[in-house]
Design a protein around this motif. Structure first.
Motif, PDB file in Angstrom:
ATOM      1  N   ALA A   1      -7.290  10.184  -4.128  1.00  0.00           N
ATOM      2  CA  ALA A   1      -6.604   8.881  -4.168  1.00  0.00           C
ATOM      3  C   ALA A   1      -5.910   8.610  -2.836  1.00  0.00           C
ATOM      4  O   ALA A   1      -6.000   7.511  -2.276  1.00  0.00           O
ATOM      5  CB  ALA A   1      -5.586   8.868  -5.304  1.00  0.00           C
ATOM      6  N   LEU A   2      -5.246   9.665  -2.283  1.00  0.00           N
ATOM      7  CA  LEU A   2      -4.510   9.489  -1.026  1.00  0.00           C
ATOM      8  C   LEU A   2      -5.448   9.219   0.146  1.00  0.00           C
ATOM      9  O   LEU A   2      -5.115   8.440   1.040  1.00  0.00           O
ATOM     10  CB  LEU A   2      -3.665  10.734  -0.740  1.00  0.00           C
ATOM     11  CG  LEU A   2      -2.383  10.839  -1.563  1.00  0.00           C
ATOM     12  CD1 LEU A   2      -1.734  12.202  -1.387  1.00  0.00           C
ATOM     13  CD2 LEU A   2      -1.399   9.749  -1.173  1.00  0.00           C
TER      14      LEU A   2
ATOM     15  N   ILE B   1      -6.253   5.615   0.010  1.00  0.00           N
ATOM     16  CA  ILE B   1      -5.098   4.788   0.406  1.00  0.00           C
ATOM     17  C   ILE B   1      -4.862   4.894   1.918  1.00  0.00           C
ATOM     18  O   ILE B   1      -4.554   3.899   2.583  1.00  0.00           O
ATOM     19  CB  ILE B   1      -3.841   5.208  -0.401  1.00  0.00           C
ATOM     20  CG1 ILE B   1      -4.053   4.865  -1.888  1.00  0.00           C
ATOM     21  CG2 ILE B   1      -2.591   4.522   0.127  1.00  0.00           C
ATOM     22  CD1 ILE B   1      -3.004   5.415  -2.829  1.00  0.00           C
ATOM     23  N   GLU B   2      -5.018   6.103   2.444  1.00  0.00           N
ATOM     24  CA  GLU B   2      -4.804   6.315   3.885  1.00  0.00           C
ATOM     25  C   GLU B   2      -5.789   5.472   4.704  1.00  0.00           C
ATOM     26  O   GLU B   2      -5.430   4.938   5.760  1.00  0.00           O
ATOM     27  CB  GLU B   2      -4.946   7.816   4.222  1.00  0.00           C
ATOM     28  CG  GLU B   2      -4.519   8.208   5.623  1.00  0.00           C
ATOM     29  CD  GLU B   2      -3.061   7.878   5.960  1.00  0.00           C
ATOM     30  OE1 GLU B   2      -2.232   7.743   5.053  1.00  0.00           O
ATOM     31  OE2 GLU B   2      -2.790   7.726   7.168  1.00  0.00           O
TER      32      GLU B   2
ATOM     33  N   ALA C   1       2.256   1.868  -3.352  1.00  0.00           N
ATOM     34  CA  ALA C   1       1.229   2.416  -4.247  1.00  0.00           C
ATOM     35  C   ALA C   1       0.935   3.878  -3.919  1.00  0.00           C
ATOM     36  O   ALA C   1       0.546   4.660  -4.790  1.00  0.00           O
ATOM     37  CB  ALA C   1      -0.052   1.589  -4.108  1.00  0.00           C
ATOM     38  N   LYS C   2       1.147   4.249  -2.680  1.00  0.00           N
ATOM     39  CA  LYS C   2       0.841   5.623  -2.245  1.00  0.00           C
ATOM     40  C   LYS C   2       1.873   6.638  -2.769  1.00  0.00           C
ATOM     41  O   LYS C   2       1.534   7.764  -3.129  1.00  0.00           O
ATOM     42  CB  LYS C   2       0.818   5.660  -0.712  1.00  0.00           C
ATOM     43  CG  LYS C   2       0.418   7.013  -0.148  1.00  0.00           C
ATOM     44  CD  LYS C   2       0.027   6.942   1.309  1.00  0.00           C
ATOM     45  CE  LYS C   2       1.225   6.950   2.203  1.00  0.00           C
ATOM     46  NZ  LYS C   2       0.866   7.063   3.630  1.00  0.00           N
TER      47      LYS C   2
ATOM     48  N   ILE D   1       0.850  -1.216   0.000  1.00  0.00           N
ATOM     49  CA  ILE D   1       0.000   0.000   0.000  1.00  0.00           C
ATOM     50  C   ILE D   1       0.875   1.251   0.000  1.00  0.00           C
ATOM     51  O   ILE D   1       0.607   2.215  -0.723  1.00  0.00           O
ATOM     52  CB  ILE D   1      -0.948   0.002   1.227  1.00  0.00           C
ATOM     53  CG1 ILE D   1      -1.919  -1.178   1.172  1.00  0.00           C
ATOM     54  CG2 ILE D   1      -1.742   1.301   1.301  1.00  0.00           C
ATOM     55  CD1 ILE D   1      -2.727  -1.387   2.448  1.00  0.00           C
ATOM     56  N   GLN D   2       1.952   1.207   0.805  1.00  0.00           N
ATOM     57  CA  GLN D   2       2.848   2.373   0.870  1.00  0.00           C
ATOM     58  C   GLN D   2       3.506   2.612  -0.499  1.00  0.00           C
ATOM     59  O   GLN D   2       3.657   3.761  -0.920  1.00  0.00           O
ATOM     60  CB  GLN D   2       3.934   2.164   1.942  1.00  0.00           C
ATOM     61  CG  GLN D   2       3.417   2.171   3.374  1.00  0.00           C
ATOM     62  CD  GLN D   2       2.901   3.526   3.823  1.00  0.00           C
ATOM     63  OE1 GLN D   2       3.180   4.548   3.221  1.00  0.00           O
ATOM     64  NE2 GLN D   2       2.095   3.538   4.875  1.00  0.00           N
TER      65      GLN D   2
ATOM     66  N   HIS E   1       1.371   8.907  -5.828  1.00  0.00           N
ATOM     67  CA  HIS E   1       0.318   9.905  -5.601  1.00  0.00           C
ATOM     68  C   HIS E   1       0.837  11.075  -4.762  1.00  0.00           C
ATOM     69  O   HIS E   1       0.474  12.226  -4.994  1.00  0.00           O
ATOM     70  CB  HIS E   1      -0.882   9.258  -4.899  1.00  0.00           C
ATOM     71  CG  HIS E   1      -1.603   8.267  -5.740  1.00  0.00           C
ATOM     72  ND1 HIS E   1      -2.391   8.634  -6.820  1.00  0.00           N
ATOM     73  CD2 HIS E   1      -1.641   6.902  -5.696  1.00  0.00           C
ATOM     74  CE1 HIS E   1      -2.897   7.548  -7.387  1.00  0.00           C
ATOM     75  NE2 HIS E   1      -2.448   6.481  -6.729  1.00  0.00           N
TER      76      HIS E   1
ATOM     77  N   GLN F   1      -6.943   2.617   3.782  1.00  0.00           N
ATOM     78  CA  GLN F   1      -6.402   1.240   3.739  1.00  0.00           C
ATOM     79  C   GLN F   1      -5.256   1.079   4.744  1.00  0.00           C
ATOM     80  O   GLN F   1      -5.164   0.062   5.444  1.00  0.00           O
ATOM     81  CB  GLN F   1      -5.866   0.931   2.345  1.00  0.00           C
ATOM     82  CG  GLN F   1      -6.943   0.803   1.270  1.00  0.00           C
ATOM     83  CD  GLN F   1      -6.297   0.546  -0.099  1.00  0.00           C
ATOM     84  OE1 GLN F   1      -5.383  -0.243  -0.222  1.00  0.00           O
ATOM     85  NE2 GLN F   1      -6.784   1.237  -1.115  1.00  0.00           N
ATOM     86  N   VAL F   2      -4.385   2.111   4.811  1.00  0.00           N
ATOM     87  CA  VAL F   2      -3.255   2.053   5.756  1.00  0.00           C
ATOM     88  C   VAL F   2      -3.781   1.907   7.181  1.00  0.00           C
ATOM     89  O   VAL F   2      -3.308   1.065   7.954  1.00  0.00           O
ATOM     90  CB  VAL F   2      -2.366   3.327   5.638  1.00  0.00           C
ATOM     91  CG1 VAL F   2      -1.344   3.389   6.762  1.00  0.00           C
ATOM     92  CG2 VAL F   2      -1.667   3.376   4.289  1.00  0.00           C
TER      93      VAL F   2
END
Lengths: 567, 62
Positions: free
Chosen positions: A361-362, A365-366, A335-336, A332-333, A339, A368-369
């Motif tokens: 997008a972030l 993702i955040e 992929a982040k 995930i990181q 962005h 998900q983190v």
């Protein structure tokens, strides 16, 4: 830690402890042991007030809280300047006029001995417990870094403070606060500068703030009125005002600090300057946390910041499960990162559509983190058999992993010194209350001055042992800074209510206020138990209930005017 | 006609008394304010200013 770090850490601590013991000369009377002979200038008072409030918890938890929850915690302090004004106008002149050693002495003159004894007891209970948390915080660091047993770490860190507090009393405490605040300020400024220096070359300080801001971490102000929201402008101004007024006006660990002023004017100016400096100081500490967050947007952060807990899980049946979560987190990181870089570029070009696209997008993702981090915490909790939280480890882990040799030692010293400052004030105030409000008042009324000083030293020793014992049980709490504030909120409102009745309701007598305070405390504990509101409001509730109950009881069962001493 | 009921000696001691009170009241007062009330106003004004600055800081970076 490297040898140089050990040297920096040892020299800093030895210097401060030796200085504190050196200042123990001329401490032969209760006045000099408990109030530093009431001889200190305003800047001593200011720095002593700040050093007492800013414990190691401030420097461990606050940056971690900014990392996870943003900067909204700063609103907690908005009531502080208002509280300082009320203290200067009401509390300082009254305490000065009566020449008292403890805040609770005033209550006996206004009400009676049992009200003084009740508030002293509430203070001793609350302060004794919260000081245990203050000792636990730096012990946590040392045990994490050195792998020491936490029990021995608590004993050593709490014991060092006992050395100069027993030897020098309030004078040693105030003088060491001056050195401690100087070193702490330098350490935190250097840490902030270093975080910015570690950002990628193409990312400036402003870019880092923009990235953190776009990800919701610069949430400094929230005007929404919501009783269940812990931190907003209103809970800070109203709830925070009552908490700070109670803390600085009725908690002996702070009253004992401003009573050391050489005159009422020096005490008042010391308090006023504290009101001026505290919010900017807290803002800077939270900003360091936000910068650490920004830094980890460009560098892979650990899945969980408590390395000791991670090492333990690797030895259990949950090791595979944790490893899988680490791999997922790394993916995930990875992929982040594009962005984040795209957001930085878009910010430089002021390209609004691109900024919005990256931000959306972030945000996804955040989420998900955070999900993966929660799962990791659950796995770690199962493996360790206790709730695990890494908020207090975030800043520490950054310091250890990234700061250069020498700086790690300095930052560890900063955290230890902050702890020592608040713990020393607490020991001194616990001893003051035990001796002035209990021993001297109820046990040995007419003893020699030197015997009272000796008794004060023994009381400091006893409370040191008690607080260290409490520290052993602190590990099961979440964010320690919140735990301390919640504990304070359970008692402070009621104690403040008693003082406000004393100051502003001259017709209310001792009987009414005594029973009102017991009823008020029961309601506050029930409100917290039933989770009726965010903890900051408990200060207001406790205070208002005591005033209301005292007024009603006085109306129903009036005390003869001859028995009421309005002062 | 009532000119002054106080003797010069009384006036001196009164002046000294009020000067002493003034000195006690001004003890600790920083030079940039003329009374404690002004210092308290400055404190509250700074709080309002900080809230405004924090709000601007937040909106700028969010």
């Amino acid at each position: 830690m490297s040898s140089l770090d050990w040297i920096v850490l040892s020299l800093t601590l030895i210097f401060v402890v030796a200085y504190g013991i050196y200042r123990s000369r001329e401490t032969h009377t209760m006045d000099s042991f408990l109030l530093a002979g009431q001889s200190l200038p305003w800047y001593h008072v200011t720095l002593s007030l700040m050093a007492t409030q800013a414990s190691a918890i401030t420097f461990l938890s606050a940056p971690g809280q900014a990392y996870t929850d943003g900067m909204r915690f700063v609103q907690f302090y908005f009531g502080l300047p208002l509280a300082m004004v009320v203290l200067c106008i009401t509390f300082v002149p009254k305490f000065g006029q009566l020449k008292i050693f403890t805040a609770y002495e005033f209550l006996e003159r206004r009400f009676d001995l049992r009200t003084r004894a009740l508030t002293s007891f509430l203070f001793l209970l609350q302060r004794g417990l919260s000081t245990g948390l203050s000792i636990y915080a730096p012990s946590l660091i040392l045990s994490a870094i050195l792998g020491w047993d936490i029990t021995w770490t608590n004993i050593i860190s709490g014991g060092i403070v006992m050395l100069y507090t027993i030897a020098g009393g309030s004078r040693a405490v105030s003088h060491t606060h001056l050195q401690q605040m100087g070193i702490i300020t330098v350490g935190m400024v250097v840490a902030g500068v270093m975080v910015v220096k570690f950002l990628p070359d193409e990312v400036s300080f402003g870019d880092a703030l923009h990235v953190a801001g776009k990800m919701g971490k610069i949430n400094l102000i929230d005007f929404t009125f919501d009783l269940n929201n812990r931190y907003n402008v209103w809970s800070g101004l109203i709830g925070g005002f009552f908490l700070q007024l109670s803390y600085f006006g009725t908690d002996q660990s702070q009253v004992g600090r401003f009573l050391t002023g050489s005159s009422q004017g020096q005490s008042k100016l010391g308090l006023a300057m504290n009101g001026l400096l505290k919010i900017p100081m807290q803002f800077m500490i939270l900003l360091v946390g936000v910068l650490v967050f920004a830094f980890y947007q460009f560098t892979n952060p650990p899945l969980f910041f408590n390395e000791t807990a991670v090492q333990q899980v690797r030895k259990t049946e949950y090791a595979g499960q944790y490893k899988a979560l680490e791999n997922k987190h790394d993916a995930i990181q990875a992929a982040k990162r594009p962005h984040v870089m795209e957001l930085t570029r878009a910010l430089k070009k002021d390209d609004e559509p691109s900024i919005e696209r990256s931000r959306t997008a972030l945000a996804g993702i955040e989420t998900q983190v955070q999900d993966v981090r929660k799962q990791a915490a659950t796995v770690l909790s199962k493996a360790n058999g206790a709730d695990i939280n890494d908020v207090n480890y975030i800043f520490l882990r950054f310091v250890i992993d990234y700061l250069p040799v020498g700086m790690v030692g300095l930052l560890i010293a900063v955290i230890l010194l902050a702890s020592m400052g608040s713990v020393a004030s607490a020991y001194n105030s616990l001893a003051s209350c035990s001796i002035v409000d209990i021993y001297k008042r109820m046990v040995h009324k007419d003893d020699d001055a030197i015997n009272y000083v000796t008794a004060s030293r023994w009381a400091t020793f006893f409370w040191g042992i008690f607080c260290i014992a409490v520290a052993q049980y602190a590990s099961r709490l979440g964010s320690m800074i919140e735990a301390v504030n919640i504990l304070g909120s359970l008692f402070y409102g009621v104690i403040l209510g008693i003082f406000l009745v004393a100051f502003y309701f001259p017709k209310i007598g001792s009987r009414a206020v005594f029973f009102a305070s017991i009823l008020g405390e029961i309601f506050v504990v029930l409100s917290y138990w039933l989770d009726l509101t965010a903890f900051l409001w408990l200060n207001l509730i406790g205070c208002v209930l005591v005033i209301l109950f005292a007024w009603i009881i006085e109306k129903i069962l009036p005390q003869p005017a001859s028995e009421v001493n309005a002062l | 006609m009532k000119i002054n009921e106080n003797s010069p000696q009384d006036m001196d001691s009164q002046d000294r008394g009020s000067q002493d009170l003034d000195a006690i009241d001004r003890d600790g007062l920083p030079p940039f304010v003329s009374s404690w009330k002004q210092l308290y106003q400055l404190l509250i004004g700074t709080l309002v200013l900080l809230i405004v600055l924090f709000y601007l800081f937040m909106t700028h970076f969010q």
